[in-house]
Write an enzyme that holds these catalytic residues in place. Structure first.
Site, short mmCIF file in Angstrom:
data_model
loop_
_atom_site.label_atom_id
_atom_site.label_comp_id
_atom_site.label_asym_id
_atom_site.label_seq_id
_atom_site.Cartn_x
_atom_site.Cartn_y
_atom_site.Cartn_z
N ASP A 64 65.10 -27.57 -1.04
CA ASP A 64 64.03 -26.67 -0.63
C ASP A 64 64.02 -25.32 -1.34
O ASP A 64 62.99 -24.73 -1.58
CB ASP A 64 64.13 -26.41 0.89
N HIS A 65 65.20 -24.83 -1.71
CA HIS A 65 65.24 -23.47 -2.24
C HIS A 65 64.66 -23.41 -3.64
O HIS A 65 63.86 -22.54 -3.95
CB HIS A 65 66.68 -22.95 -2.23
N ASP A 119 73.41 -22.70 5.77
CA ASP A 119 72.33 -21.76 5.52
C ASP A 119 72.30 -20.83 6.72
O ASP A 119 72.44 -21.29 7.87
CB ASP A 119 70.98 -22.47 5.37
N ARG A 379 63.60 -11.66 5.37
CA ARG A 379 64.49 -10.73 4.64
C ARG A 379 63.71 -9.99 3.57
O ARG A 379 62.87 -10.59 2.90
CB ARG A 379 65.60 -11.51 3.92
N SER A 538 73.13 -13.98 3.78
CA SER A 538 73.18 -15.43 3.66
C SER A 538 74.57 -16.02 3.92
O SER A 538 75.56 -15.30 4.02
CB SER A 538 72.72 -15.83 2.27
N ARG A 540 75.90 -18.07 1.73
CA ARG A 540 76.38 -18.59 0.44
C ARG A 540 77.86 -18.30 0.22
O ARG A 540 78.28 -17.15 0.10
CB ARG A 540 75.50 -18.07 -0.72
#
Ligand code: MIC
Ligand code: SF4
Length: 650
Positions: A64-65, A119, A379, A538, A540
């Site tokens: 999706d990103h 996520d 964000r 995030s 990540r």
């Protein structure tokens, strides 16, 4: 004593520990989700741990990103992810099928279940009574392998909703109001549990806008009780049988209470460049707007786009403004298209995008220099849109559509007065969420049964056991609220290296200081110094993996964001807490030495460490860590630790 809803679900899933605030608990995970930019590492770590099959009820891999596939690197990633899902038994959602949180809520989210996702906006299905938590990739890997997820029992805060939203105020304004009151660190260490008579006035998708953006408060999760609204939504997505009534006990005790009277709310907007810089729209009215985007996992649903479409019906996007609609899922696009709304929006001047995160992380639709962009996202950290010094405002779809019509920021109530015939669209759910599901490949339909690794798929970086000595230069001193977007920016030119840590690490902290990576490499060791809430944003894990790869051994900060703190342990970096005075006294370039034998101190449970600066002044830093976290740190990170455990156990 009665239980909160959070405690009930945790109790049901508890495998270790007690539900005492601050105590480490281990919980069973029912569902996991991962996406394309964190997923490659999740599966590479799954492989490195020697695991061979997904153990959770549901595991879903979304793409999706980065769906535009500008370059073979993204396509390599997606092909690898499809092969991993097929090989190990996960659902695979093809690129373009939609944002993980939207597709997950349509297909899998269910009351009473636990969900762990790589996520940070994983808490979205909290709006359906699922206890959902965002985590670093390797924590998701381990949960997917069937092990419990460990977390410090958060405080449970009662967010009591009263009244009913007036016209033009929306669910987005509820969460913006909380951000205005509590700030981006107000939710750290907390689960926000919504209660009160206002709850039943909100549909499930509205609740999910609120739970999604609880992440911006730094909250561990956000959750609503279930009721007729939940049942109604599950019926419309075709999963009525998954409904379960879940409420806190009448005598449940909360750690804190916040009251929000929905009837007092008005259209709000977060100003550049922090989600908590919230003011009433009327305070910033009149600013010219160059770009408007409706979409993202916060406000990209059918129910979010429809109000904007209704406002645009028979009207035009202002000539000086560009408007983009990027639905959260292909299902939403398909339904809007079947009902004629896509054509209506296009006729009004809207650019219709594929269902993707895209612009939310600076991929496509990058704003022009020195321009204003209004987005329905969650964000607006500086530079996240793909251009430094950007001016991104966050608002509801109604405020976004009003700005698109007027060409400037305007409170929709004032625009309605001006136009005379503009009515508040309100919220409307489709009778049935009937978009096609062909882009979701079930484990039974898997196309591949072995991993396919193109040249973009690198190796998992490893670290040695923790050193006894930590000493080196304070390579960077940073302020409060440093985001993971500062540490490892997204944007296309960087994002495509998420599977290649050697290359990706070159961009580490480049947004703060573009000489950092080179200096760190040369120094081969050293520490970072930061203010409050270091690593917010995030999930990540690359934001810990890359500094580790460059040789960073410790981060000295006034406080840490939850997921990033866990990621630091997972990659063997020592997260030490310092007070304000110590922070003030350490300068960039100072020589910092931890006087203790770090390995011994970490493994023996020592909490206070002596930090010597420039061979002279001494300060105290604290390591607040569970036994498990200490073991992970000592082993050199979670991968090494998990392997040790497996060897020890076999
Ligand atoms: C984000 O919103 O910052 C992201 C991109 O979705 C991240 C995940 C990532 O960096 O891959 C998140 O929220 O965890
Ligand atoms: Fe995607 Fe943005 Fe949501 Fe992150 S916040 S999952 S980038 S839409």
């Amino acid at each position: 004593m009665g239980q909160t809803l959070t405690e009930k679900i945790l109790d049901d899933h508890l495998v270790e520990g007690e539900l005492e605030t601050g105590e480490e608990i281990g919980i069973e995970i029912d569902q996991v989700l991962t996406q394309d930019t964190t997923g490659t590492m999740v599966w590479l770590q799954f492989e490195a741990m020697g695991l061979d099959e997904v153990q959770t009820e549901i595991a879903a891999q979304y793409c999706d990103h980065q769906t535009y596939q500008f370059d073979f690197k993204n396509t390599d990633d997606h092909r690898f992810l499809r092969s991993a899902a097929g090989t190990y038994g996960a659902y695979f959602s093809r690129p373009g099928n939609g944002i993980c949180h939207n597709v997950h809520r349509e297909n899998f989210a269910a009351p009473g279940k636990t969900l762990l996702g790589s996520d940070s906006h994983t808490p979205t299905p909290g709006g359906l009574g699922e206890l959902a938590i965002g985590a670093g990739g390797i924590d998701v890997t381990v949960a997917m392998g069937g092990a419990p997820y460990y977390i410090e029992m958060p405080e449970v805060v009662n967010v009591r909703l009263e009244g009913e939203l007036p016209d033009w105020a929306t669910a987005k304004d509820v969460i913006l109001e909380l951000l205005r009151r509590l700030s981006v660190k107000g939710g750290v260490g907390k689960i926000l549990e919504y209660t009160g008579p206002g709850v039943e006035t909100l549909t499930a998708p509205e609740r999910m806008t609120i739970t999604n953006m609880g992440t911006e408060l730094g909250a561990t999760s956000s959750i609503f009780p279930t009721d007729e609204q939940t049942e109604d939504y599950l019926e419309r997505v075709g999963r009525a049988d998954e409904y379960e009534e879940l409420q806190p006990d009448d005598d449940a005790e909360y750690d804190d209470e916040i009251v929000v009277d929905l009837s007092d709310l008005e259209p709000l907007i977060a100003q550049p460049s922090m989600p908590d810089k919230v003011v009433p729209v009327r305070e910033v009215e009149g600013q010219s707007v160059d770009q408007v985007i409706v979409g993202s996992c916060t406000n990209g649903g059918y129910e979010d786009i429809l109000p904007a479409a209704k406002m645009l019906e028979g009207r035009e996007v202002n000539k000086k403004t560009e408007m983009i609609v990027a639905p959260g899922s292909k299902q939403a696009s398909e339904m809007l298209a079947r009902e004629g709304w896509v054509a209506e929006m296009m006729a009004a001047g809207v650019n219709f995008s594929e269902a993707t995160c895209g612009a939310c992380i600076g991929i496509g639709h990058v704003p022009a220099s020195d321009s204003v962009s209004l987005r329905t996202f969650n964000r607006n950290f500086e530079g996240r849109s793909g251009i430094e010094d950007d001016n991104v405002f966050l608002c509801s779809p109604e405020v976004a559509a009003a700005a698109a019509i007027k060409g400037e920021i305007v409170d929709p109530r004032d625009l309605a007065d001006e136009l005379g015939d503009l009515e508040a669209p309100g919220i409307e759910l489709p009778d049935e969420y009937d978009g096609s599901k062909t882009d979701l490949i079930t484990p039974d339909e898997a196309v591949d049964d072995e991993l396919v690794k193109g040249p973009n798929i690198g190796d998992v970086p490893l670290k040695d056991q923790l050193d006894a000595d930590i000493a080196g230069e304070a390579l960077l001193k940073m302020e409060d609220n440093i985001t993971t977007d500062h540490i490892i920016p997204a944007t296309q030119d960087i994002l495509m290296y998420r599977s290649n840590i050697d290359k990706l690490s070159e961009f580490t902290l480049s947004r703060v200081d573009d000489t950092f990576a080179e200096r760190a490499r040369e120094a081969d060791g050293g520490v970072l110094v930061a203010g409050e809430n270091y690593g917010q944003g995030s999930s990540r894990e690359h934001a810990a993996m890359c500094p580790m790869y460059l040789g960073i051994e410790a981060v000295l900060a006034q406080s840490f964001a939850r997921i990033h703190r866990a990621n630091l342990f997972n990659f063997g970096i020592v997260p030490l807490t310092i007070d304000e005075d110590t922070y003030a006294d350490i300068d960039q370039g100072d020589e910092v030495e931890i006087v203790d034998d770090v390995y011994d101190a970490v493994t023996s449970g020592q909490e206070e460490f002596t930090v010597r600066v420039n061979g002279d002044e001494e300060y105290t830093a604290t390591l607040d860590a569970s036994e498990r976290e200490r073991d992970i740190l000592a082993a050199g990170g979670k991968l090494a630790w998990t392997k040790e455990q497996a060897e020890g156990g076999s």
